[in-house]
Design a protein around this motif. Structure first.
Motif, PDB file in Angstrom:
ATOM      1  N   GLU A 212       0.839  -1.197   0.000  1.00 48.50           N
ATOM      2  CA  GLU A 212       0.000   0.000   0.000  1.00 48.50           C
ATOM      3  C   GLU A 212       0.870   1.242   0.000  1.00 48.50           C
ATOM      4  N   CYS A 213       0.675   2.083  -1.018  1.00 44.84           N
ATOM      5  CA  CYS A 213       1.399   3.352  -1.088  1.00 44.84           C
ATOM      6  C   CYS A 213       0.575   4.379  -0.326  1.00 44.84           C
ATOM      7  N   ARG A 214       1.008   4.692   0.886  1.00 40.99           N
ATOM      8  CA  ARG A 214       0.222   5.577   1.743  1.00 40.99           C
ATOM      9  C   ARG A 214       0.463   7.046   1.428  1.00 40.99           C
ATOM     10  N   ARG A 215       1.473   7.335   0.598  1.00 37.62           N
ATOM     11  CA  ARG A 215       1.688   8.722   0.220  1.00 37.62           C
ATOM     12  C   ARG A 215       0.705   9.151  -0.850  1.00 37.62           C
ATOM     13  N   SER A 216       0.231   8.169  -1.660  1.00 35.66           N
ATOM     14  CA  SER A 216      -0.711   8.478  -2.728  1.00 35.66           C
ATOM     15  C   SER A 216      -2.040   8.920  -2.141  1.00 35.66           C
ATOM     16  N   ASN A 217      -2.717   9.796  -2.840  1.00 37.57           N
ATOM     17  CA  ASN A 217      -4.049  10.226  -2.406  1.00 37.57           C
ATOM     18  C   ASN A 217      -4.966  10.226  -3.630  1.00 37.57           C
ATOM     19  N   PRO A 218      -5.902   9.275  -3.730  1.00 37.67           N
ATOM     20  CA  PRO A 218      -6.192   8.242  -2.730  1.00 37.67           C
ATOM     21  C   PRO A 218      -5.095   7.174  -2.694  1.00 37.67           C
ATOM     22  N   LYS A 219      -5.113   6.369  -1.620  1.00 40.77           N
ATOM     23  CA  LYS A 219      -4.107   5.323  -1.458  1.00 40.77           C
ATOM     24  C   LYS A 219      -4.183   4.332  -2.601  1.00 40.77           C
ATOM     25  N   LYS A 220      -3.008   3.835  -3.004  1.00 41.09           N
ATOM     26  CA  LYS A 220      -2.939   2.864  -4.099  1.00 41.09           C
ATOM     27  C   LYS A 220      -2.292   1.581  -3.607  1.00 41.09           C
ATOM     28  N   THR A 221      -2.677   0.485  -4.224  1.00 36.91           N
ATOM     29  CA  THR A 221      -2.025  -0.806  -3.987  1.00 36.91           C
ATOM     30  C   THR A 221      -1.182  -1.118  -5.213  1.00 36.91           C
ATOM     31  N   VAL A 222       0.112  -1.287  -5.020  1.00 32.45           N
ATOM     32  CA  VAL A 222       1.022  -1.457  -6.154  1.00 32.45           C
ATOM     33  C   VAL A 222       1.934  -2.668  -5.949  1.00 32.45           C
ATOM     34  N   THR A 223       2.318  -3.272  -7.061  1.00 27.90           N
ATOM     35  CA  THR A 223       3.388  -4.267  -7.061  1.00 27.90           C
ATOM     36  C   THR A 223       4.589  -3.617  -7.736  1.00 27.90           C
ATOM     37  N   ILE A 224       5.743  -3.659  -7.070  1.00 29.21           N
ATOM     38  CA  ILE A 224       6.925  -2.953  -7.579  1.00 29.21           C
ATOM     39  C   ILE A 224       8.062  -3.944  -7.785  1.00 29.21           C
ATOM     40  N   ARG A 225       8.672  -3.864  -8.958  1.00 26.99           N
ATOM     41  CA  ARG A 225       9.850  -4.677  -9.281  1.00 26.99           C
ATOM     42  C   ARG A 225      11.071  -3.763  -9.298  1.00 26.99           C
ATOM     43  N   PHE A 226      12.058  -4.100  -8.492  1.00 23.29           N
ATOM     44  CA  PHE A 226      13.298  -3.320  -8.420  1.00 23.29           C
ATOM     45  C   PHE A 226      14.417  -4.115  -9.108  1.00 23.29           C
ATOM     46  N   SER A 227      15.170  -3.453  -9.977  1.00 21.29           N
ATOM     47  CA  SER A 227      16.251  -4.134 -10.699  1.00 21.29           C
ATOM     48  C   SER A 227      17.475  -3.233 -10.779  1.00 21.29           C
ATOM     49  N   PRO A 228      18.672  -3.809 -10.631  1.00 24.36           N
ATOM     50  CA  PRO A 228      19.889  -3.019 -10.860  1.00 24.36           C
ATOM     51  C   PRO A 228      20.098  -2.824 -12.356  1.00 24.36           C
TER      52      PRO A 228
END
Length: 576
Positions: A212-228
């Motif tokens: 849950e991205c609580r900074r977003s307004n309204p709040k969003k539910t996200v899946t995040i992929r991090f890669s170098p």
């Protein structure tokens, strides 16, 4: 405007007719599309009607100089290779030609062989450059228009680039490019930044599933992929976040009470829905939680989900396995010590409790704690303070405690092996994880998840398991639970190579349908794999057993069967 591409288009601008004729005939004979102009104005007319890849300009022209024409071409942004020719060279024109980006600067008389070679090379290079620009434009178009948000940072965590979806989901703007990502929204929960740093430091992909991205307004539910970001020559250039907005899907699943996953916990069965509901209910409540269940059911994942879903998510999650350390060490690990507290204590050491200050401490296999350590832990839970070994001054910390066990602690209490007061302190709330045999509907989803994991780990394309293999999986009782399924699939992927996993890859016990404990979790574990696991764990048998997906007792039994001396690997490790 016309574009006579073919072999290449060339404009010759020279006030000497003999030169225009010689150049025109020579290049035309070679297959180029050639036009010629004798003056500044005539050249402009041709440029307005045609596109040229190479423009050959004499410095001295009627009406204006060749350098005036060169400057006009650059001002209009025409993409052509400019070749300057002159019979009266001087340092000023040569310098300006270089400054304006001339492809070459030739002195008259110009040999036709040299002209031919330069024109050929210039057209090749300009076409390669144009192709790269077209490809870049295509990539930029895709980058800006795909639904997933993409944010690229350099090695110092400054934003290099972001697309429209990244701006929409995360609230970053174009003016944020060049700024440190941590400076833009200091109030952000920071979990994304922590995962991005870990991905870049450890050079590995990391996924945060449905956070849950609580900074977003309204709040969003996200899946995040991090890669170098690692280039073909292995140079490190930074990191990248790919963000998929799953708010709508998550809301639909919650409304239907049929979620298939919570963070890294997989399963949509009714029993797992109950687990998910408890995790969400307890994530922001600072109470002690006891997580129970058989070995391999995923108790550590539940602890992680509780921590990362709650208000302590930005603070440390410190883990300790109570069965992995002897009593003499676990006290020091938990509470820390001061210099001289015992033989070998040459410096002060901060314990795990103090390291977890502000965050969460997860005690796995808490039923293995000795009575003496139980007393000290109980005091901490009651008073929120403890004493380091060798010190009488109490240390006060703000730590949430999560504990897990595969034992029946109530039986241990009745047997006098576990303190009753500590038991009730720990079991303020309990989350019980069902064994895999009681939620077999989740097996297909777990298989898909682990197969995808193996594809990334081994860099191979595994398509899944055959229908017959799935049938056998659904009939089997899985005494080692989800960990056993994962370890088995890892071994099967190594055996299968690529494609589908068929029954040919399965151990005989599973193929023969011996589902009442006939297929042991240690089936197929070789002498070499045991030695490698113990070496990798620096001689720690409990850790090696977990790596192999078996119990410590099973590990000792296998070592005895395979004639592996109990201290041989440890001695070898020490020598190395």
């Amino acid at each position: 405007m016309s574009d006579r591409r073919g072999k290449g288009s060339v404009l010759i601008v020279d006030d000497e007719e003999s030169i225009r004729f010689a150049f025109h005939k020579h290049l035309t004979d070679l297959g180029y599309s050639v036009r010629a102009a004798s003056s500044f104005d005539e050249a402009l007319d041709l440029l307005n009607e045609n596109r040229f890849e190479v423009i050959i300009i004499d410095i001295i022209l009627r009406g204006a100089s060749g350098m005036d024409l060169f400057r006009r071409i650059k001002e209009e942004g025409r993409k052509a290779a400019i070749i300057i020719i002159t019979g009266a060279p001087n340092i000023d024109t040569a310098t300006e030609a270089v400054r304006l980006g001339a492809y070459d600067y030739l002195l008259k008389p110009v040999k036709l062989e040299k002209l031919r070679a330069i024109v050929k090379k210039a057209i090749e290079e300009i076409r390669i450059k144009e192709e790269r620009e077209r490809y870049k434009s295509l990539i930029e178009g895709i980058f800006m228009n795909i639904d997933e948000g993409i944010i690229v940072v350099d090695e110092n965590l400054r934003i290099n680039e972001l697309n429209a979806a990244g701006s929409r989901i995360c609230g970053f703007r174009k003016e944020h490019i060049g700024r440190y990502i941590s400076d833009i929204y200091p109030e952000c929960q920071g979990r994304c930044l922590s995962a991005l740093k870990t991905s870049m430091i450890e050079k590995k992909d990391i996924e945060l599933y449905r956070v849950e991205c609580r900074r977003s307004n309204p709040k969003k539910t996200v899946t995040i992929r991090f890669s170098p970001l690692v280039m073909e020559d292995d140079t490190f250039k930074g990191g990248m976040m790919v963000i998929h907005d799953e708010t709508r899907l998550n809301d639909l699943e919650i409304s239907s009470q049929q979620r298939g996953r919570l963070q890294n916990i997989i399963g949509s069965s009714k029993k797992m829905q109950e687990v998910y509901n408890l995790i969400e209910m307890l994530s922001d409540v600072d109470t002690t939680v006891l997580i129970t269940g058989e070995s391999g059911t995923g108790k550590e994942l539940v602890a992680e989900a509780i921590h990362y879903s709650g208000s302590r998510r930005n603070r440390p999650l410190v883990k300790i396995n109570c069965s992995a350390l002897p009593e003499t060490l676990i006290e020091s690990e938990l509470f820390g010590h001061i210099k001289g507290a015992f033989t070998g204590a040459t410096t002060d050491r901060v314990g795990r409790l103090e390291s977890a200050n502000g965050g969460t401490l997860f005690l796995d296999e808490i039923g293995e704690l000795s009575p003496r350590i139980q007393v000290k832990l109980l005091r901490f839970l009651q008073e929120k303070e403890f004493e380091r070994l060798g010190e009488t001054t109490p240390v006060r910390v703000d730590v949430r405690l999560l504990a897990a066990t595969n034992r029946d602690l109530l039986k241990s209490v009745r047997a006098g092996m576990f303190r009753e007061d500590l038991y009730f302190r720990l079991k303020v709330m309990e989350i019980h994880l069902p064994p895999l045999r009681e939620r077999k509907d989740d097996i297909p989803a777990l298989v898909d998840y682990f197969i995808g994991k193996m594809c990334k780990k081994f860099k191979r394309e595994f398509l899944g398991v055959s229908d017959e293999v799935m049938r056998l999986f659904l009939e089997y009782d899985w005494p080692g639970n989800v960990r056993e399924l994962e370890n088995l699939l890892e071994r099967l992927c190594l055996v299968a190579g690529e494609g589908y996993i068929t029954t040919d890859c399965l151990p005989a016990e599973l193929k023969e349908g011996k589902v009442s404990g006939g297929f042991l979790p240690d089936a197929g574990i070789s002498r070499g794999s045991i030695i490698r696991a113990i070496e990798k764990s620096a001689g720690n048998k409990a850790m090696a057993a977990r790596m192999l997906g078996i119990s410590r007792r099973t590990l000792y039994r296998k070592m005895k069967e395979l004639k592996i001396p109990l201290n041989a690997v440890s001695e070898r490790w020490k020598k190395d």
